[in-house]
Motif scaffolding. Structure first.
Motif, PDB file in Angstrom:
ATOM      1  N   ILE A  25      -1.155  -0.453 -16.877  1.00  0.00           N
ATOM      2  CA  ILE A  25      -0.211   0.613 -17.229  1.00  0.00           C
ATOM      3  C   ILE A  25      -0.310   1.829 -16.311  1.00  0.00           C
ATOM      4  N   ARG A  26      -1.434   1.921 -15.569  1.00  0.00           N
ATOM      5  CA  ARG A  26      -1.612   3.097 -14.721  1.00  0.00           C
ATOM      6  C   ARG A  26      -2.570   2.785 -13.582  1.00  0.00           C
ATOM      7  N   MET A  27      -2.324   3.389 -12.425  1.00  0.00           N
ATOM      8  CA  MET A  27      -3.265   3.302 -11.310  1.00  0.00           C
ATOM      9  C   MET A  27      -4.418   4.267 -11.574  1.00  0.00           C
ATOM     10  N   ALA A  28      -5.642   3.799 -11.398  1.00  0.00           N
ATOM     11  CA  ALA A  28      -6.813   4.649 -11.623  1.00  0.00           C
ATOM     12  C   ALA A  28      -7.581   4.936 -10.334  1.00  0.00           C
ATOM     13  N   SER A  29      -7.072   4.453  -9.217  1.00  0.00           N
ATOM     14  CA  SER A  29      -7.707   4.721  -7.924  1.00  0.00           C
ATOM     15  C   SER A  29      -6.655   4.573  -6.834  1.00  0.00           C
ATOM     16  N   LYS A  30      -7.041   4.934  -5.638  1.00  0.00           N
ATOM     17  CA  LYS A  30      -6.169   4.691  -4.499  1.00  0.00           C
ATOM     18  C   LYS A  30      -6.208   3.213  -4.132  1.00  0.00           C
ATOM     19  N   ARG A  31      -5.239   2.782  -3.339  1.00  0.00           N
ATOM     20  CA  ARG A  31      -5.200   1.407  -2.851  1.00  0.00           C
ATOM     21  C   ARG A  31      -5.862   1.343  -1.480  1.00  0.00           C
ATOM     22  N   MET A  32      -6.733   0.368  -1.299  1.00  0.00           N
ATOM     23  CA  MET A  32      -7.438   0.191  -0.031  1.00  0.00           C
ATOM     24  C   MET A  32      -7.131  -1.199   0.520  1.00  0.00           C
ATOM     25  N   LYS A  54       0.826  -1.209   0.000  1.00  0.00           N
ATOM     26  CA  LYS A  54       0.000   0.000   0.000  1.00  0.00           C
ATOM     27  C   LYS A  54       0.861   1.260   0.000  1.00  0.00           C
ATOM     28  N   SER A  55       2.048   1.155   0.575  1.00  0.00           N
ATOM     29  CA  SER A  55       2.890   2.343   0.749  1.00  0.00           C
ATOM     30  C   SER A  55       3.940   2.524  -0.347  1.00  0.00           C
ATOM     31  N   ILE A  56       4.196   1.490  -1.166  1.00  0.00           N
ATOM     32  CA  ILE A  56       5.232   1.633  -2.198  1.00  0.00           C
ATOM     33  C   ILE A  56       4.733   2.538  -3.319  1.00  0.00           C
ATOM     34  N   THR A  57       5.627   2.935  -4.206  1.00  0.00           N
ATOM     35  CA  THR A  57       5.266   3.835  -5.298  1.00  0.00           C
ATOM     36  C   THR A  57       4.327   3.156  -6.286  1.00  0.00           C
ATOM     37  N   MET A  60       6.238   0.777  -8.641  1.00  0.00           N
ATOM     38  CA  MET A  60       6.617  -0.490  -8.029  1.00  0.00           C
ATOM     39  C   MET A  60       5.399  -1.399  -7.854  1.00  0.00           C
ATOM     40  N   PHE A  61       4.271  -0.818  -7.491  1.00  0.00           N
ATOM     41  CA  PHE A  61       3.069  -1.625  -7.293  1.00  0.00           C
ATOM     42  C   PHE A  61       2.597  -2.223  -8.620  1.00  0.00           C
ATOM     43  N   LEU A  62       2.583  -1.422  -9.676  1.00  0.00           N
ATOM     44  CA  LEU A  62       2.179  -1.927 -10.984  1.00  0.00           C
ATOM     45  C   LEU A  62       3.111  -3.038 -11.467  1.00  0.00           C
ATOM     46  N   LYS A  63       4.399  -2.898 -11.197  1.00  0.00           N
ATOM     47  CA  LYS A  63       5.362  -3.941 -11.555  1.00  0.00           C
ATOM     48  C   LYS A  63       5.045  -5.237 -10.809  1.00  0.00           C
ATOM     49  N   ASP A  64       4.711  -5.131  -9.526  1.00  0.00           N
ATOM     50  CA  ASP A  64       4.357  -6.321  -8.741  1.00  0.00           C
ATOM     51  C   ASP A  64       3.081  -6.973  -9.267  1.00  0.00           C
ATOM     52  N   VAL A  65       2.093  -6.157  -9.619  1.00  0.00           N
ATOM     53  CA  VAL A  65       0.823  -6.678 -10.129  1.00  0.00           C
ATOM     54  C   VAL A  65       1.047  -7.435 -11.440  1.00  0.00           C
ATOM     55  N   ASN A  66       1.756  -6.827 -12.372  1.00  0.00           N
ATOM     56  CA  ASN A  66       1.987  -7.460 -13.672  1.00  0.00           C
ATOM     57  C   ASN A  66       2.809  -8.736 -13.545  1.00  0.00           C
ATOM     58  N   SER A  67       3.757  -8.739 -12.600  1.00  0.00           N
ATOM     59  CA  SER A  67       4.550  -9.943 -12.360  1.00  0.00           C
ATOM     60  C   SER A  67       3.696 -11.052 -11.767  1.00  0.00           C
ATOM     61  N   ALA A  68       2.827 -10.697 -10.796  1.00  0.00           N
ATOM     62  CA  ALA A  68       1.978 -11.693 -10.138  1.00  0.00           C
ATOM     63  C   ALA A  68       0.995 -12.331 -11.107  1.00  0.00           C
TER      64      ALA A  68
END
Length: 507
Positions: free
Chosen positions: A366-373, A310-313, A316-324
């Motif tokens: 490719i892009r975050m469209a909302s906050k992470r909850m 939740k706190s990473i950039t 970095m979060f998008l990279k983790d999502v695409n990898s997962a």
């Protein structure tokens, strides 16, 4: 004798007065002369009475009101909806161009049918939503893999993903656009007295007209502003931390998972038309289509991981999502060194594999469209759904793991079933708050809810174990669900809302 009678009749004797107005009336202070030397204040309290009080105006509570409004036998009922959300009274404004909300629900064909019959689904289709016909499920080992298609069961789609605010607004619009008698109380329930006599005492100098309903018993609900209402039936639709459940004394069984779910919305370069779910060592990740090139992420992981992610950039979060969702944590199913397709090909009755059954890589975010909850996960089930004058629906009765997105569908099923039971009671002339009537709803819904809860809890526990031989057995079950056509059809039908467990399969 005449003088005595005349003097007695001249006395102002307090009378009991029952009021069943369907509007909230504040207490008033009247001054009635008791003699020519002094005035005494008399407090009169007029307490409205309703047939049904729905505590919780969320999606499930509003769906019950919607179902009741759509049936001839129940549309004449008076209903109070108690929810601290002030938007319920004024309406929820939604524009299709609004940014997507991370809170979404996957609505099954069975639930869509309920909402269509009630007249609510047309409002959903006016806003952003996404039907999907295909679903791909696989795991990190490279062995477990299944792909489902609506065409396998002659359906047009497997489900529809919509933002919760879209569903909520649709249900609210459905109720408001009908002639159903509803009163919204933007308040909280503070206390509840069950099975009390519904007659309120008002000191008046004129005779009162007592309605037939005053002869029975109702429940008294005290609200956060100090006002009260009476209701013949109280419906707890107020979520997993239900105040109704607590006040009515319903016991629950369950536990907290040592997992959190992180949810958010991401954007793609093109529209996503498939639902994707991959089981990882720490929990499943789902990518659900939302329409307009958006998808929703529901990712289960440990509390520590969820706080970190939740706190990473954003990058970095998008990279983790695409990898997962690609080859992170393990290979693709068809690239396993053992050859998954050949390894489990003996399970398939038909020797040919269609192009639709091959593994596909999900679209990249490719892009975050909302906050992470982030929210914690738990399983909770009320030991009983009904008692005299009180009944529980939705998360107030059962809270489940979100891995299959079935929570709101179970709630819609509860609301639909309860509305039918209430209609049956009215047709038979029964008291709608009578426990024997309400137990019919419990008998109808509890087996289906418990079966779904057990299935999802079993999935969660099965993937909490990472052990070689067990992984192979789990993969065999996974592939069996994909390759054995009759079982596959049963699984799709069950996930679509039909109350048939997939273990009992046939042609």
């Amino acid at each position: 004798m005449k003088k005595t009678v005349s003097n007695v009749c001249a006395l102002k004797i307090p009378r009991k007065f029952f009021c069943s107005e369907t509007v909230k009336v504040a207490g008033s202070t009247d001054f009635v002369p008791s003699n020519e030397h002094e005035k005494r204040p008399i407090i009169s309290e007029v307490i409205p009475e309703y047939d049904i009080a729905i505590v919780g105006g969320g999606m499930v509570g509003m769906s019950l009101a919607c179902f009741l409004a759509s049936m001839p036998m129940t549309k004449q009922l008076s209903v109070a909806i108690i929810d601290s959300n002030p938007a319920l009274g004024s309406g929820i404004s939604i524009q299709r161009e609004d940014p997507p909300d991370p809170r979404v629900s996957t609505v099954t064909p069975a639930s869509i049918s309920f909402l269509q019959d009630a007249g609510a689904w047309k409002y959903v289709e006016q806003n952003r939503h996404a039907y999907f016909k295909k679903m791909q499920v696989w795991d990190y080992t490279g062995f477990g893999y299944a792909r489902y298609d609506a065409g396998d069961v002659n359906k047009d789609f497997l489900g529809c993903v919509a933002e919760n605010k879209v569903l909520h607004s649709a249900l609210l619009s459905c109720v408001k656009d009908s002639d159903f008698k509803t009163t919204f109380y933007p308040l909280r329930l503070t206390s509840m007295t069950l099975n009390t006599n519904s007659m309120s005492t008002v000191k008046e100098s004129i005779p009162s007209k007592e309605l037939p309903s005053a002869q029975g018993h109702t429940s008294k609900l005290q609200l956060s502003d100090g006002s009260s209402i009476y209701a013949k039936l109280v419906v707890g639709a107020d979520g997993g931390k239900s105040r109704v459940r607590e006040l009515a004394g319903f016991k629950t069984t369950g536990w907290n998972y040592s997992q959190n779910a992180i949810i958010c919305t991401v954007e793609h370069t093109s529209a996503n038309h498939c639902a994707w779910q991959r089981f990882l060592p720490s929990g499943p990740i789902a990518l659900l289509p939302m329409g307009d090139n958006f998808s929703n992420i529901v990712w289960t992981m440990s509390p520590t991981e969820s706080n970190d992610r939740k706190s990473i950039t954003e990058e970095m979060f998008l990279k983790d999502v695409n990898s997962a969702l690609d080859d992170g944590h393990g290979p693709h199913p068809m690239s396993s060194s053992l050859g998954t397709r050949d390894l489990f090909s003996w399970l398939k009755m038909d020797a040919t594999l269609s192009a639709n059954e091959f593994f596909e890589i999900p679209p990249k975010a490719i892009r975050m469209a909302s906050k992470r909850m982030v929210f914690p996960l738990s399983l909770r089930h009320a030991n009983s759904y009904a008692s005299k004058r009180v009944v529980l629906i939705g998360d107030a009765a059962h809270t489940i793991h979100p891995l299959a997105g079935q929570g709101v569908n179970l709630g819609f099923g509860d609301a639909f079933s309860l509305s039918r039971v209430i209609a049956e009671g009215i047709a038979l002339g029964s008291d709608i708050g009578e426990v024997n009537l309400l137990k019919k709803y419990e008998t109808d819904r509890k087996p289906a809810n418990v079966a779904m809860m057990a299935l999802l809890d079993g999935f969660q526990k099965a993937y909490a174990v990472d052990f070689g031989p067990f992984n192979f057995l789990r993969a065999a079950a996974f592939n069996g669900a994909n390759l054995i056509s009759p079982l596959k059809r049963r699984i799709i039908s069950y996930a679509s809302g039909e109350n048939k467990l997939p273990i009992f399969f046939g042609a």
